[in-house]
Scaffold this motif. Structure first.
Motif, PDB file in Angstrom:
ATOM      1  N   ASP A 113       0.317   3.770   3.115  1.00 54.71           N
ATOM      2  CA  ASP A 113       0.117   3.947   1.673  1.00 54.71           C
ATOM      3  C   ASP A 113      -0.530   5.305   1.425  1.00 54.71           C
ATOM      4  OD1 ASP A 113      -0.504   3.687  -1.019  1.00 54.71           O
ATOM      5  OD2 ASP A 113      -1.949   2.058  -0.742  1.00 54.71           O
ATOM      6  N   GLY A 114       0.171   6.134   0.662  1.00 53.12           N
ATOM      7  CA  GLY A 114      -0.368   7.429   0.270  1.00 53.12           C
ATOM      8  C   GLY A 114       0.533   8.571   0.689  1.00 53.12           C
ATOM      9  N   GLY A 115       1.110   9.248  -0.310  1.00 54.38           N
ATOM     10  CA  GLY A 115       1.955  10.406  -0.010  1.00 54.38           C
ATOM     11  C   GLY A 115       3.270  10.066   0.662  1.00 54.38           C
ATOM     12  N   ILE A 116       3.707   8.806   0.514  1.00 52.31           N
ATOM     13  CA  ILE A 116       4.985   8.406   1.133  1.00 52.31           C
ATOM     14  C   ILE A 116       6.135   8.835   0.215  1.00 52.31           C
ATOM     15  CG2 ILE A 116       6.384   6.450   1.898  1.00 52.31           C
ATOM     16  CD1 ILE A 116       3.990   7.046   3.759  1.00 52.31           C
ATOM     17  N   ALA A 117       7.048   9.615   0.765  1.00 56.92           N
ATOM     18  CA  ALA A 117       8.152  10.223   0.008  1.00 56.92           C
ATOM     19  C   ALA A 117       9.215  10.633   1.018  1.00 56.92           C
ATOM     20  CB  ALA A 117       7.626  11.447  -0.744  1.00 56.92           C
TER      21      ALA A 117
ATOM     22  N   LEU B   8      -2.837  -2.387   6.747  1.00 55.97           N
ATOM     23  CA  LEU B   8      -2.529  -1.200   5.954  1.00 55.97           C
ATOM     24  C   LEU B   8      -3.301  -0.010   6.506  1.00 55.97           C
ATOM     25  CD1 LEU B   8      -1.659   0.523   3.573  1.00 55.97           C
ATOM     26  CD2 LEU B   8      -3.218  -0.742   2.113  1.00 55.97           C
ATOM     27  N   VAL B   9      -2.569   0.950   7.022  1.00 57.84           N
ATOM     28  CA  VAL B   9      -3.174   2.210   7.470  1.00 57.84           C
ATOM     29  C   VAL B   9      -3.032   3.209   6.320  1.00 57.84           C
ATOM     30  CG1 VAL B   9      -2.981   4.117   9.119  1.00 57.84           C
ATOM     31  CG2 VAL B   9      -2.699   1.753   9.906  1.00 57.84           C
ATOM     32  N   MET B  10      -4.149   3.557   5.699  1.00 59.84           N
ATOM     33  CA  MET B  10      -4.101   4.509   4.585  1.00 59.84           C
ATOM     34  C   MET B  10      -3.727   5.895   5.106  1.00 59.84           C
ATOM     35  SD  MET B  10      -4.627   2.888   1.783  1.00 59.84           S
ATOM     36  CE  MET B  10      -4.677   4.336   0.714  1.00 59.84           C
ATOM     37  N   THR B  11      -2.770   6.515   4.432  1.00 55.53           N
ATOM     38  CA  THR B  11      -2.325   7.845   4.837  1.00 55.53           C
ATOM     39  C   THR B  11      -2.810   8.915   3.845  1.00 55.53           C
ATOM     40  OG1 THR B  11      -0.188   7.169   3.896  1.00 55.53           O
ATOM     41  CG2 THR B  11      -0.376   7.166   6.281  1.00 55.53           C
ATOM     42  N   VAL B  12      -3.714   8.493   2.934  1.00 60.37           N
ATOM     43  CA  VAL B  12      -4.532   9.405   2.105  1.00 60.37           C
ATOM     44  C   VAL B  12      -5.886   8.716   1.954  1.00 60.37           C
ATOM     45  CG1 VAL B  12      -2.580  10.311   0.749  1.00 60.37           C
ATOM     46  CG2 VAL B  12      -3.883   8.352  -0.131  1.00 60.37           C
ATOM     47  N   GLU B  13      -6.881   9.453   1.436  1.00 62.01           N
ATOM     48  CA  GLU B  13      -8.137   8.798   1.069  1.00 62.01           C
ATOM     49  C   GLU B  13      -7.849   7.921  -0.146  1.00 62.01           C
ATOM     50  OE1 GLU B  13     -10.970   8.478   2.498  1.00 62.01           O
ATOM     51  OE2 GLU B  13     -10.654  10.006   4.040  1.00 62.01           O
ATOM     52  N   PRO B  14      -8.210   6.634  -0.104  1.00 59.91           N
ATOM     53  CA  PRO B  14      -7.901   5.777  -1.237  1.00 59.91           C
ATOM     54  C   PRO B  14      -8.609   6.227  -2.510  1.00 59.91           C
ATOM     55  CG  PRO B  14      -9.331   4.645   0.336  1.00 59.91           C
ATOM     56  CD  PRO B  14      -8.891   5.917   0.982  1.00 59.91           C
TER      57      PRO B  14
END
Ligand code: DX5
Ligand code: ZN
Length: 225
Positions: free
Chosen positions: A178-182, A138-144
């Motif tokens: 994971d993060g801001g995926i839309a 999992l590469v986080m695409t926001v700060e968790p």
């Protein structure tokens, strides 16, 4: 070359769901591949969600298998219990684990897919020799820590390097973001090599969550290669 929609996984995050109507919320995402469950301990990240007991009830209630994302300190101690309650996959943070490979082996031995996550500033090169030890990265695409944040495009080169290396080694590891995926960002992550997408606000914030899942999956497939 676009890939087939069936090669893409969309995992809605229940962090964006109504916690006191969880059963009804789970029923709105029948098209999901996995339900993403964000466990936060107010220590590894500055937010608190739920723990073992709650996840056990979600597991008992959800028709869709669980993808547990542990944002906790000391996963070496706590992660196996999430596999034991029946979660399909358990992902812990590389930054928090003492013995990541040993922990991954324990998760697999219990029967879960083993996942490892990295925060935006954590390099991925250290994972190159560990690709066979994990089922997903999992590469986080926001700060968790919180839902509803903006996608960080600066994580994309790292994702691309990881995808290139996985391909070079013939690895079958799933690459998750994971993060801001839309709509509008999922295409970028798919183009960079992700095949598994967590989306909270973009699914539960939509009028029809199932339709949002189908649309996200198709957008990702169209931009994968
Ligand atoms: C953030 C969590 C995410 C979050 C994503 O720390 O790990 O799973 O729920 O939410 P969105 O999709 O709203 O950015
Ligand atoms: Zn998450």
């Amino acid at each position: 070359m676009p890939v087939d929609d069936a090669d893409i996984r969309i995992n809605p995050s229940i962090l964006a769901a109504d916690f006191v109507n969880m059963q009804a919320e789970l029923a709105r995402i029948a098209a999901a591949d996995f339900v993403h469950v964000d466990v936060m301990d107010n220590h590894f990240v500055p937010n608190l969600t739920f723990g073992l007991q709650m996840v056990e009830r979600i597991q008992a209630t959800s028709p869709v298998p669980l993808d547990v994302h542990l944002m906790i300190t000391d996963p070496d101690r706590w992660a196996p219990a999430y596999a034991e309650l029946g979660a399909a996959s358990v992902t812990f943070h590389l930054e928090a684990a003492t013995e990541p490979v040993a922990l991954a082996r324990r998760l697999r031995a219990i029967g879960a897919r083993a996942g490892v996550a990295v925060k935006p500033a954590t390099p991925v090169e250290g994972l190159f020799d560990l690709l066979d030890d994990f089922d997903q990265i999992l590469v986080m695409t926001v700060e968790p820590g919180f839902g509803g944040q903006s996608f960080m495009p600066e994580t994309l080169p790292k994702l691309r390097r990881l995808a290139d290396e996985a391909r070079r080694r013939g690895s079958e590891v799933w690459l998750q973001v994971d993060g801001g995926i839309a709509p509008g960002t999922i295409e970028l992550a798919a183009e960079a090599g992700a095949d598994t997408f967590v989306a909270g606000s973009a699914v539960f914030g939509a009028g029809d969550p199932d339709a949002a899942i189908v649309a996200l999956r198709h957008a990702a497939a169209t931009h994968s290669h």
